[in-house]
Enzyme design. Structure first.
Site, mmCIF file in Angstrom:
data_model
loop_
_atom_site.group_PDB
_atom_site.id
_atom_site.type_symbol
_atom_site.label_atom_id
_atom_site.label_comp_id
_atom_site.label_asym_id
_atom_site.label_seq_id
_atom_site.Cartn_x
_atom_site.Cartn_y
_atom_site.Cartn_z
ATOM 1 N N ASP A 8 0.829 -1.209 0.000
ATOM 2 C CA ASP A 8 0.000 0.000 0.000
ATOM 3 C C ASP A 8 0.865 1.263 0.000
ATOM 4 O O ASP A 8 1.973 1.263 0.524
ATOM 5 C CB ASP A 8 -0.919 -0.011 1.238
ATOM 6 N N SER A 55 -7.769 -5.431 -5.058
ATOM 7 C CA SER A 55 -8.853 -5.958 -4.224
ATOM 8 C C SER A 55 -10.186 -5.880 -4.961
ATOM 9 O O SER A 55 -10.319 -5.152 -5.952
ATOM 10 C CB SER A 55 -8.946 -5.156 -2.923
ATOM 11 N N GLU A 111 -12.548 -4.337 -3.980
ATOM 12 C CA GLU A 111 -13.021 -2.956 -3.792
ATOM 13 C C GLU A 111 -12.288 -1.971 -4.703
ATOM 14 O O GLU A 111 -12.773 -0.858 -4.939
ATOM 15 C CB GLU A 111 -12.826 -2.513 -2.333
ATOM 16 N N ASN A 112 -11.129 -2.386 -5.217
ATOM 17 C CA ASN A 112 -10.348 -1.455 -6.053
ATOM 18 C C ASN A 112 -11.027 -1.129 -7.391
ATOM 19 O O ASN A 112 -10.647 -0.169 -8.067
ATOM 20 C CB ASN A 112 -8.923 -1.983 -6.296
ATOM 21 N N TRP A 113 -12.057 -1.901 -7.782
ATOM 22 C CA TRP A 113 -12.820 -1.570 -9.006
ATOM 23 C C TRP A 113 -13.485 -0.210 -8.871
ATOM 24 O O TRP A 113 -13.855 0.408 -9.858
ATOM 25 C CB TRP A 113 -13.904 -2.619 -9.288
ATOM 26 N N ARG A 133 2.306 -4.812 6.132
ATOM 27 C CA ARG A 133 1.549 -3.776 5.431
ATOM 28 C C ARG A 133 2.358 -2.486 5.429
ATOM 29 O O ARG A 133 2.822 -2.043 6.488
ATOM 30 C CB ARG A 133 0.180 -3.512 6.063
ATOM 31 N N GLU A 159 1.467 -12.978 12.471
ATOM 32 C CA GLU A 159 2.082 -11.809 13.111
ATOM 33 C C GLU A 159 1.997 -10.639 12.133
ATOM 34 O O GLU A 159 2.210 -10.828 10.932
ATOM 35 C CB GLU A 159 3.554 -12.097 13.439
#
Ligand code: IPE
Ligand code: IPE
Ligand code: MG
Length: 252
Positions: A29, A74, A76-78, A197, A216
């Site tokens: 990200d 993802s 949702e990235n659309w 991340r 983890e």
């Protein structure tokens, strides 16, 4: 004549080989913010992000990590502007075509997790080719989460299991964690030991909801295009200092 594989980078001395994560998942990200900070269009961040991923994959391979799973797009990235979505789809296709030779030389086995049917046909063909060609390789298992959503993955597993029950092939009492895992896209890999991340966001954004149950987490403010070997090394040092209890208490 086949090209010589690139020389291996040695595992740093402060890392214990027997305590390395077997599977690392990464939420790549911060590409857009990286570009914005430089006054560049967001797509330049995505382009730079590919180089970061290539270096991380090579480093994992060199240091003997068995599996790397990277979140590329993802479900949702659309919802992003069409220009960015189109750019990403074309980028994935181009990178796959360009990197196939190197993945063969470096013994990488690529696979994709997610609903691939919604991807452009040309990308699907490139995916099929890369997956088929690299299946003979024995090295690192590289999974790319594309049109991936953890909820979507769990739902498709439920539908497939319900179908088996309806057809009389499966009884409800036979549905346990191990069976359920086999219906997920990740059925051939162990759950991630470590999730990384970048860009400092404290969330999992619909990534590997089932599989991350006991992983983890290592979250860094570094933006993905700037995530380098030194920072990866830091992530592994941090991981090796964790006490994984899995709900039990430490041996006294
Ligand atoms: C991650 O970087 C790449 C994808 C989600 C495809 P972002 O594009 O989310 O970058 P930021 O978070 O906006 O900086
Ligand atoms: C997660 O990043 C998805 C990928 C890295 C592909 P996002 O940028 O889409 O996540 P949010 O919007 O910050 O939760
Ligand atoms: Mg983001």
């Amino acid at each position: 004549m086949t090209a010589k594989p690139t020389a291996l980078t040695a595992l740093p001395h402060d890392l214990k080989p027997d305590l390395l994560p077997r599977h690392i998942a990464v939420i790549m990200d911060g590409n857009g913010r990286w570009a914005k900070q430089r006054g560049l269009p967001r797509i330049m961040g995505h382009r730079r992000g590919v180089d970061t991923l290539k270096k991380l994959l090579r480093c994992c391979r060199d240091w003997g990590i068995g599996a790397l799973t990277a979140y590329a797009f993802s479900t949702e990235n659309w919802g992003r502007p069409i220009g960015e979505v189109d750019f990403l789809m074309t980028l994935f296709e181009r990178v796959l075509r360009k990197e196939l030779k190197e993945m063969m030389e470096e013994d990488v086995r690529i696979q994709f997790v997610g609903d691939l049917s919604a991807l452009p046909d040309t990308l699907q063909r490139e995916i099929d080719r890369a997956v088929a060609d690299t299946q003979v390789n024995q090295g690192i298992r590289f999974s790319v989460a594309t049109n991936y959503g953890g909820r979507q993955e769990i739902l498709q597993a439920c539908r497939a299991i319900a179908d088996q029950v309806q057809q009389g092939h499966l009884a409800p009492h036979e549905i346990d964690e191990s069976l359920f895992s086999r219906y997920l896209y990740t059925s051939n890999i162990s759950d991630p030991d470590l999730l990384i991340r970048t860009s400092g966001e404290m969330r999992i954004s619909n990534f590997l909801l089932w599989q991350l149950a006991y992983s983890e987490f290592y979250i860094t403010d570094t933006l993905w295009p700037d995530f380098d070997q030194a920072e990866f090394h830091q992530a592994l040092i941090a991981y090796q200092q964790r006490h994984r209890r899995f709900g039990k208490i430490e041996n006294s």
